[in-house]
Design a protein around this motif. Structure first.
Motif, PDB file in Angstrom:
ATOM      1  N   PRO A  50       0.798  -1.236   0.000  1.00 13.47           N
ATOM      2  CA  PRO A  50       0.000   0.000   0.000  1.00 13.47           C
ATOM      3  C   PRO A  50       0.821   1.272   0.000  1.00 13.47           C
ATOM      4  O   PRO A  50       0.405   2.283  -0.568  1.00 13.47           O
ATOM      5  CB  PRO A  50      -0.839  -0.123   1.279  1.00 13.47           C
ATOM      6  CG  PRO A  50      -0.909  -1.589   1.537  1.00 13.47           C
ATOM      7  CD  PRO A  50       0.415  -2.147   1.086  1.00 13.47           C
ATOM      8  N   THR A  51       1.993   1.237   0.624  1.00 14.71           N
ATOM      9  CA  THR A  51       2.797   2.462   0.706  1.00 14.71           C
ATOM     10  C   THR A  51       3.348   2.878  -0.651  1.00 14.71           C
ATOM     11  O   THR A  51       3.829   4.001  -0.807  1.00 14.71           O
ATOM     12  CB  THR A  51       3.956   2.281   1.700  1.00 14.71           C
ATOM     13  OG1 THR A  51       4.774   1.172   1.279  1.00 14.71           O
ATOM     14  CG2 THR A  51       3.427   2.016   3.101  1.00 14.71           C
ATOM     15  N   ARG A  52       3.266   1.992  -1.646  1.00 16.78           N
ATOM     16  CA  ARG A  52       3.782   2.318  -2.976  1.00 16.78           C
ATOM     17  C   ARG A  52       2.685   2.832  -3.903  1.00 16.78           C
ATOM     18  O   ARG A  52       2.954   3.130  -5.074  1.00 16.78           O
ATOM     19  CB  ARG A  52       4.444   1.086  -3.597  1.00 16.78           C
ATOM     20  CG  ARG A  52       5.661   0.595  -2.821  1.00 16.78           C
ATOM     21  CD  ARG A  52       6.271  -0.636  -3.464  1.00 16.78           C
ATOM     22  NE  ARG A  52       7.427  -1.116  -2.710  1.00 16.78           N
ATOM     23  CZ  ARG A  52       8.110  -2.227  -3.009  1.00 16.78           C
ATOM     24  NH1 ARG A  52       7.746  -2.950  -4.070  1.00 16.78           N
ATOM     25  NH2 ARG A  52       9.131  -2.600  -2.274  1.00 16.78           N
ATOM     26  N   ILE A  53       1.450   2.916  -3.412  1.00 14.71           N
ATOM     27  CA  ILE A  53       0.329   3.393  -4.218  1.00 14.71           C
ATOM     28  C   ILE A  53      -0.002   4.822  -3.795  1.00 14.71           C
ATOM     29  O   ILE A  53      -0.252   5.076  -2.616  1.00 14.71           O
ATOM     30  CB  ILE A  53      -0.908   2.494  -4.020  1.00 14.71           C
ATOM     31  CG1 ILE A  53      -0.578   1.046  -4.358  1.00 14.71           C
ATOM     32  CG2 ILE A  53      -2.067   2.989  -4.875  1.00 14.71           C
ATOM     33  CD1 ILE A  53      -1.682   0.068  -4.001  1.00 14.71           C
ATOM     34  N   GLU A  54       0.013   5.740  -4.727  1.00 17.57           N
ATOM     35  CA  GLU A  54      -0.253   7.141  -4.402  1.00 17.57           C
ATOM     36  C   GLU A  54      -1.749   7.427  -4.482  1.00 17.57           C
ATOM     37  O   GLU A  54      -2.405   7.089  -5.473  1.00 17.57           O
ATOM     38  CB  GLU A  54       0.503   8.068  -5.356  1.00 17.57           C
ATOM     39  CG  GLU A  54       2.018   7.996  -5.201  1.00 17.57           C
ATOM     40  CD  GLU A  54       2.728   9.017  -6.065  1.00 17.57           C
ATOM     41  OE1 GLU A  54       2.037   9.810  -6.740  1.00 17.57           O
ATOM     42  OE2 GLU A  54       3.974   9.019  -6.078  1.00 17.57           O
ATOM     43  N   ARG A  55      -2.268   8.049  -3.429  1.00 21.26           N
ATOM     44  CA  ARG A  55      -3.664   8.469  -3.391  1.00 21.26           C
ATOM     45  C   ARG A  55      -3.721   9.906  -2.871  1.00 21.26           C
ATOM     46  O   ARG A  55      -3.899  10.145  -1.678  1.00 21.26           O
ATOM     47  CB  ARG A  55      -4.481   7.535  -2.482  1.00 21.26           C
ATOM     48  CG  ARG A  55      -4.703   6.149  -3.052  1.00 21.26           C
ATOM     49  CD  ARG A  55      -5.642   6.194  -4.259  1.00 21.26           C
ATOM     50  NE  ARG A  55      -5.956   4.849  -4.748  1.00 21.26           N
ATOM     51  CZ  ARG A  55      -5.266   4.216  -5.688  1.00 21.26           C
ATOM     52  NH1 ARG A  55      -4.201   4.812  -6.243  1.00 21.26           N
ATOM     53  NH2 ARG A  55      -5.619   3.013  -6.084  1.00 21.26           N
ATOM     54  N   ARG A 115      -2.237   7.188   0.772  1.00 20.98           N
ATOM     55  CA  ARG A 115      -2.145   5.807   0.308  1.00 20.98           C
ATOM     56  C   ARG A 115      -3.401   5.048   0.718  1.00 20.98           C
ATOM     57  O   ARG A 115      -4.127   5.490   1.606  1.00 20.98           O
ATOM     58  CB  ARG A 115      -0.936   5.109   0.941  1.00 20.98           C
ATOM     59  CG  ARG A 115      -1.035   5.002   2.479  1.00 20.98           C
ATOM     60  CD  ARG A 115       0.051   4.140   3.066  1.00 20.98           C
ATOM     61  NE  ARG A 115       0.003   4.074   4.522  1.00 20.98           N
ATOM     62  CZ  ARG A 115      -0.737   3.215   5.220  1.00 20.98           C
ATOM     63  NH1 ARG A 115      -1.522   2.345   4.599  1.00 20.98           N
ATOM     64  NH2 ARG A 115      -0.708   3.214   6.545  1.00 20.98           N
TER      65      ARG A 115
END
Length: 251
Positions: A195-200, A207
């Motif tokens: 999850p920490t590699r997905i930008e939100r 994230r």
């Protein structure tokens, strides 16, 4: 013993494993991923718990109670139910077909009701001050365009949680809801993604969440430490619901 519906992947699997690590034997259910359920069972057993696996299709709303009873018979002493199994549909309100509407409400609301009622009856009969935890959604609290059935079901489950909490308190049974935002699971298309590699950018924490972060809250609500907590809905969304006023200001 704890029963976790929909525990073949995602939040359900994480919750079952967290409860196993907390000392509970676990009843695991699956709808269309039996190998996934067996993987959950293996992880639970590796944590020192007994595990039993059963198929559950909540589109047959009467099946929920039978599966809860079967898992109770297999493992004995039901103390915790976690309702995770669910489905959704992305259909505009004007295009919503009645069959699709009924399917989502059967699985997400009526199915959860039948499982919870069966679990509560077993707890009352055994004199167990148990825990029932309904996994809803942030859309228990706020609408989502194109998700009329899903929002209606999750909103209904949130209010059902409160009614159950009122009525079951005299038996020492607590009932709470956990309302996740976007979590990196198969349902959101982010299975096995860090999850920490997905930008939100629209989420204050930037994230999606990790299923284990939701499971940690479930394990707490199932523990003796939460014995005075009932009828509440705990949002786990990285601050997403806080953005409504901010979005309005920007517009």
């Amino acid at each position: 013993m704890a029963v976790v519906t929909g525990s073949d992947s995602g939040i359900g699997r994480a919750a079952a494993v967290a409860l196993a690590r907390s000392g509970y034997d676990v009843g695991i259910t699956w709808h269309d991923d039996e190998p996934g359920a067996q993987t959950t069972a293996e992880e639970a057993r590796a944590a020192g718990a007994r595990a039993a696996v059963r198929h559950l299709d909540l589109s047959d709303v009467r099946s929920g109670a039978a599966v809860v009873v079967a898992l109770n018979d297999a493992l004995g002493g039901l103390e915790v139910l976690v309702n995770v199994a669910g489905t959704g549909a992305s259909t505009p309100f004007l295009d919503q077909e009645l069959d699709e509407w009924r399917h989502v409400l059967d699985v997400d609301l009526t199915g959860a009701f039948t499982c919870a009622q069966a679990a509560a009856r077993l707890m009352v009969e055994a004199g167990v001050a148990g825990r029932i935890i309904n996994v809803t959604s942030v859309h228990e609290h706020v609408p989502l365009r194109g998700s009329a059935a899903y929002c209606a079901a999750k909103g209904g489950l949130g209010l059902l949680t409160k009614v159950m909490a009122l009525e079951l308190a005299e038996h020492g049974i607590t009932v709470n809801a956990v309302a996740p935002g976007e979590i990196a699971t198969p349902m959101t298309g982010n299975e096995d993604v860090e999850p920490t590699r997905i930008e939100r950018p629209g989420i204050p924490l930037g994230r999606p969440g990790d299923a284990r972060e939701v499971a940690a809250l479930v394990a707490h609500l199932a523990s003796p430490d939460s014995g005075y907590t009932t009828g509440a809905s705990f949002v786990v969304d990285g601050g997403m619901l806080l953005m409504a006023a901010e979005a309005n200001r920007r517009l």
